[in-house]
Write a protein that holds these residues in place. Structure first.
Motif, PDB file in Angstrom:
ATOM      1  N   UNK A  49      14.556   2.501  -5.842  1.00 21.48           N
ATOM      2  CA  UNK A  49      15.408   1.312  -5.809  1.00 21.48           C
ATOM      3  C   UNK A  49      14.596   0.087  -5.387  1.00 21.48           C
ATOM      4  N   UNK A  50      13.763   0.241  -4.375  1.00 16.97           N
ATOM      5  CA  UNK A  50      12.933  -0.870  -3.909  1.00 16.97           C
ATOM      6  C   UNK A  50      11.956  -1.318  -4.988  1.00 16.97           C
ATOM      7  N   UNK A  51      11.372  -0.371  -5.696  1.00 15.84           N
ATOM      8  CA  UNK A  51      10.422  -0.710  -6.760  1.00 15.84           C
ATOM      9  C   UNK A  51      11.109  -1.492  -7.876  1.00 15.84           C
ATOM     10  N   UNK A  52      12.296  -1.079  -8.246  1.00 13.18           N
ATOM     11  CA  UNK A  52      13.036  -1.766  -9.310  1.00 13.18           C
ATOM     12  C   UNK A  52      13.383  -3.190  -8.880  1.00 13.18           C
ATOM     13  N   UNK A  53      13.966  -3.335  -7.696  1.00 14.13           N
ATOM     14  CA  UNK A  53      14.381  -4.660  -7.228  1.00 14.13           C
ATOM     15  C   UNK A  53      13.180  -5.576  -7.023  1.00 14.13           C
ATOM     16  N   UNK A  54      12.107  -5.054  -6.435  1.00 16.41           N
ATOM     17  CA  UNK A  54      10.920  -5.864  -6.208  1.00 16.41           C
ATOM     18  C   UNK A  54      10.317  -6.335  -7.524  1.00 16.41           C
ATOM     19  N   UNK A  55      10.249  -5.452  -8.502  1.00 22.76           N
ATOM     20  CA  UNK A  55       9.686  -5.816  -9.798  1.00 22.76           C
ATOM     21  C   UNK A  55      10.556  -6.864 -10.495  1.00 22.76           C
ATOM     22  N   UNK A  56      11.867  -6.711 -10.444  1.00 21.19           N
ATOM     23  CA  UNK A  56      12.758  -7.706 -11.048  1.00 21.19           C
ATOM     24  C   UNK A  56      12.604  -9.072 -10.383  1.00 21.19           C
ATOM     25  N   UNK A  57      12.501  -9.091  -9.058  1.00 21.61           N
ATOM     26  CA  UNK A  57      12.331 -10.357  -8.343  1.00 21.61           C
ATOM     27  C   UNK A  57      10.996 -11.014  -8.695  1.00 21.61           C
ATOM     28  N   UNK A  58       9.946 -10.217  -8.772  1.00 21.29           N
ATOM     29  CA  UNK A  58       8.643 -10.759  -9.152  1.00 21.29           C
ATOM     30  C   UNK A  58       8.682 -11.275 -10.592  1.00 21.29           C
ATOM     31  N   UNK A  59       9.370 -10.552 -11.471  1.00 17.12           N
ATOM     32  CA  UNK A  59       9.474 -10.970 -12.868  1.00 17.12           C
ATOM     33  C   UNK A  59      10.280 -12.255 -13.012  1.00 17.12           C
TER      34      UNK A  59
END
Length: 147
Positions: A49-59
């Motif tokens: 979950x953290x990886x998904x949210x972090x990647x979306x925020x960075x994107x």
């Protein structure tokens, strides 16, 4: 271009593992929740979950910066929904992400263009979506749904 990321995971005891991301990063303890583990650290679904949210925020940041705009401070909340499959095995059945912008949409003239493309830049989400549905909502500072 190909990139390799290597992470070392060492079992300490029971379901507690030491996760090493490399010498430049702090180590992490991962564990299963009770009653299986001792709940001394995030479980694998938390890390996903953290990886998904972090990647979306960075994107989203990347997409806004393509237009020389800074999205400012914003926050994401991500929920992994689990359920049983046809073999009664526990699986993540969906992921829901809600991103709340701190800036008003009017402050970002190219926001709609950025929102139309930012998910395409997210390596993790695009990879996960091949097997798990990921729903993403974006809200402005005033709470209005933007995406």
């Amino acid at each position: 271009m190909s990139e390799r990321v290597t992470i070392n995971i060492t079992r300490q005891e029971d379901y507690r593992f030491l996760v090493e991301f490399g010498p430049q990063y702090p180590t992490l303890i991962a564990d299963e929740p009770m009653p299986i583990g001792e709940d001394t650290g995030p479980a694998p679904q938390h890390l996903l979950a953290a990886a998904i949210a972090n990647c979306l925020c960075a994107s989203l940041t990347f997409a806004c910066r393509k237009y020389h705009e800074d999205p400012g401070e914003f926050a994401a909340t991500v929920t992994c929904v689990s359920g049983r499959n046809e073999h009664n095995r526990l699986r993540i059945t969906s992921v829901e992400v809600s991103i709340s912008l701190g800036s008003k949409a009017e402050q970002l003239p190219h926001l709609q263009r950025a929102l139309a493309s930012f998910e395409d830049f997210c390596t993790v989400t695009q990879s996960v979506e091949r097997g798990i549905p990921v729903k993403v909502d974006i809200f402005g500072a005033d709470g209005a749904k933007l995406h």
